[in-house]
Design a protein around this motif. Structure first.
Motif, mmCIF file in Angstrom:
data_model
loop_
_atom_site.group_PDB
_atom_site.id
_atom_site.type_symbol
_atom_site.label_atom_id
_atom_site.label_comp_id
_atom_site.label_asym_id
_atom_site.label_seq_id
_atom_site.Cartn_x
_atom_site.Cartn_y
_atom_site.Cartn_z
ATOM 1 N N ASP A 166 -1.318 -2.760 -0.444
ATOM 2 C CA ASP A 166 -2.686 -2.273 -0.678
ATOM 3 C C ASP A 166 -2.783 -1.541 -2.013
ATOM 4 N N ALA A 167 -1.794 -0.713 -2.324
ATOM 5 C CA ALA A 167 -1.807 0.023 -3.591
ATOM 6 C C ALA A 167 -1.680 -0.939 -4.778
ATOM 7 N N ALA A 168 -0.840 -1.957 -4.640
ATOM 8 C CA ALA A 168 -0.685 -2.948 -5.709
ATOM 9 C C ALA A 168 -1.983 -3.725 -5.906
ATOM 10 N N LEU A 169 -2.628 -4.088 -4.811
ATOM 11 C CA LEU A 169 -3.897 -4.810 -4.908
ATOM 12 C C LEU A 169 -4.999 -3.937 -5.505
ATOM 13 N N ALA A 170 -4.875 -2.626 -5.350
ATOM 14 C CA ALA A 170 -5.860 -1.705 -5.918
ATOM 15 C C ALA A 170 -5.634 -1.504 -7.415
ATOM 16 N N GLY A 171 -4.590 -2.122 -7.954
ATOM 17 C CA GLY A 171 -4.375 -2.064 -9.400
ATOM 18 C C GLY A 171 -3.261 -1.136 -9.848
ATOM 19 N N THR A 172 -2.501 -0.575 -8.900
ATOM 20 C CA THR A 172 -1.397 0.314 -9.264
ATOM 21 C C THR A 172 -0.080 -0.338 -8.872
ATOM 22 N N PRO A 173 0.678 -0.852 -9.846
ATOM 23 C CA PRO A 173 1.977 -1.444 -9.517
ATOM 24 C C PRO A 173 2.858 -0.425 -8.787
ATOM 25 N N GLN A 174 3.581 -0.890 -7.787
ATOM 26 C CA GLN A 174 4.410 -0.016 -6.957
ATOM 27 C C GLN A 174 5.887 -0.248 -7.266
ATOM 28 N N GLU A 175 6.573 0.808 -7.674
ATOM 29 C CA GLU A 175 7.993 0.715 -7.984
ATOM 30 C C GLU A 175 8.799 1.010 -6.726
ATOM 31 N N VAL A 176 9.866 0.235 -6.538
ATOM 32 C CA VAL A 176 10.733 0.408 -5.377
ATOM 33 C C VAL A 176 12.163 0.576 -5.887
ATOM 34 N N SER A 177 12.844 1.582 -5.338
ATOM 35 C CA SER A 177 14.227 1.825 -5.747
ATOM 36 C C SER A 177 15.188 1.416 -4.637
ATOM 37 N N ARG A 178 16.390 1.091 -5.051
ATOM 38 C CA ARG A 178 17.462 0.763 -4.106
ATOM 39 C C ARG A 178 18.680 1.572 -4.515
ATOM 40 N N ARG A 179 19.201 2.330 -3.575
ATOM 41 C CA ARG A 179 20.356 3.201 -3.828
ATOM 42 C C ARG A 179 20.100 4.146 -4.995
ATOM 43 N N GLY A 180 18.855 4.638 -5.080
ATOM 44 C CA GLY A 180 18.499 5.620 -6.094
ATOM 45 C C GLY A 180 18.211 5.073 -7.475
ATOM 46 N N LYS A 181 18.273 3.756 -7.639
ATOM 47 C CA LYS A 181 18.020 3.140 -8.945
ATOM 48 C C LYS A 181 16.793 2.232 -8.840
ATOM 49 N N PRO A 182 15.953 2.195 -9.890
ATOM 50 C CA PRO A 182 14.791 1.293 -9.870
ATOM 51 C C PRO A 182 15.251 -0.139 -9.619
ATOM 52 N N ALA A 183 14.573 -0.828 -8.690
ATOM 53 C CA ALA A 183 14.985 -2.182 -8.328
ATOM 54 C C ALA A 183 13.909 -3.215 -8.622
ATOM 55 N N VAL A 184 12.691 -3.000 -8.112
ATOM 56 C CA VAL A 184 11.625 -3.984 -8.271
ATOM 57 C C VAL A 184 10.288 -3.280 -8.447
ATOM 58 N N VAL A 185 9.319 -4.072 -8.900
ATOM 59 C CA VAL A 185 7.940 -3.604 -8.997
ATOM 60 C C VAL A 185 7.076 -4.603 -8.239
ATOM 61 N N VAL A 186 6.236 -4.088 -7.364
ATOM 62 C CA VAL A 186 5.296 -4.930 -6.616
ATOM 63 C C VAL A 186 3.945 -4.802 -7.305
ATOM 64 N N LEU A 187 3.387 -5.938 -7.715
ATOM 65 C CA LEU A 187 2.079 -5.921 -8.345
ATOM 66 C C LEU A 187 1.244 -7.058 -7.804
ATOM 67 N N SER A 188 -0.049 -6.964 -8.018
ATOM 68 C CA SER A 188 -0.947 -7.989 -7.482
ATOM 69 C C SER A 188 -0.696 -9.321 -8.177
ATOM 70 N N ALA A 189 -1.066 -10.391 -7.491
ATOM 71 C CA ALA A 189 -0.896 -11.732 -8.054
ATOM 72 C C ALA A 189 -1.706 -11.882 -9.340
ATOM 73 N N SER A 190 -2.893 -11.298 -9.401
ATOM 74 C CA SER A 190 -3.715 -11.419 -10.610
ATOM 75 C C SER A 190 -3.072 -10.672 -11.775
ATOM 76 N N ASP A 191 -2.489 -9.497 -11.517
ATOM 77 C CA ASP A 191 -1.781 -8.775 -12.583
ATOM 78 C C ASP A 191 -0.585 -9.573 -13.073
ATOM 79 N N TYR A 192 0.136 -10.200 -12.133
ATOM 80 C CA TYR A 192 1.280 -11.025 -12.503
ATOM 81 C C TYR A 192 0.845 -12.205 -13.366
ATOM 82 N N GLN A 193 -0.227 -12.873 -12.974
ATOM 83 C CA GLN A 193 -0.722 -14.014 -13.749
ATOM 84 C C GLN A 193 -1.137 -13.589 -15.153
#
Length: 84
Positions: A16-43
């Motif tokens: 929901d936050a990504a669709l609202a226009g704010t990319p969401q950062e996700v960390s794994r084991r304390g290190k940045p791992a991925v960013v979730v963003l909307s399909a339109s932002d990705y395109q």
């Protein structure tokens, strides 16, 4: 930034936050791992990269040349022996 566990537990909120226009950062084991963003932002990112990418010929022509426009000296490399 979300931890991986929190992102899994609250994935709908991440989306929901990504669709609202704010990319969401996700960390794994304390290190940045991925960013979730909307399909339109990705395109938009992909399209922008395609539009600004130079052609392979332009890339080759951008290689430096010597001041007097002669061919640059190349390293002398001796091939290694290969036993078959």
């Amino acid at each position: 930034m979300w931890t991986l566990q929190d992102a899994k537990n609250k994935f709908s909120a991440v989306v929901d936050a990504a669709l609202a226009g704010t990319p969401q950062e996700v960390s794994r084991r304390g290190k940045p791992a991925v960013v979730v963003l909307s399909a339109s932002d990705y395109q938009q990112l992909v399209q922008s990269a395609v539009e600004t990418r130079e052609s392979f010929a332009e890339h080759l022509l951008a290689f430096p040349v010597s001041d007097d426009n002669t061919e640059m000296e190349r390293a002398q490399v001796t091939p290694r022996d290969v036993a078959f």
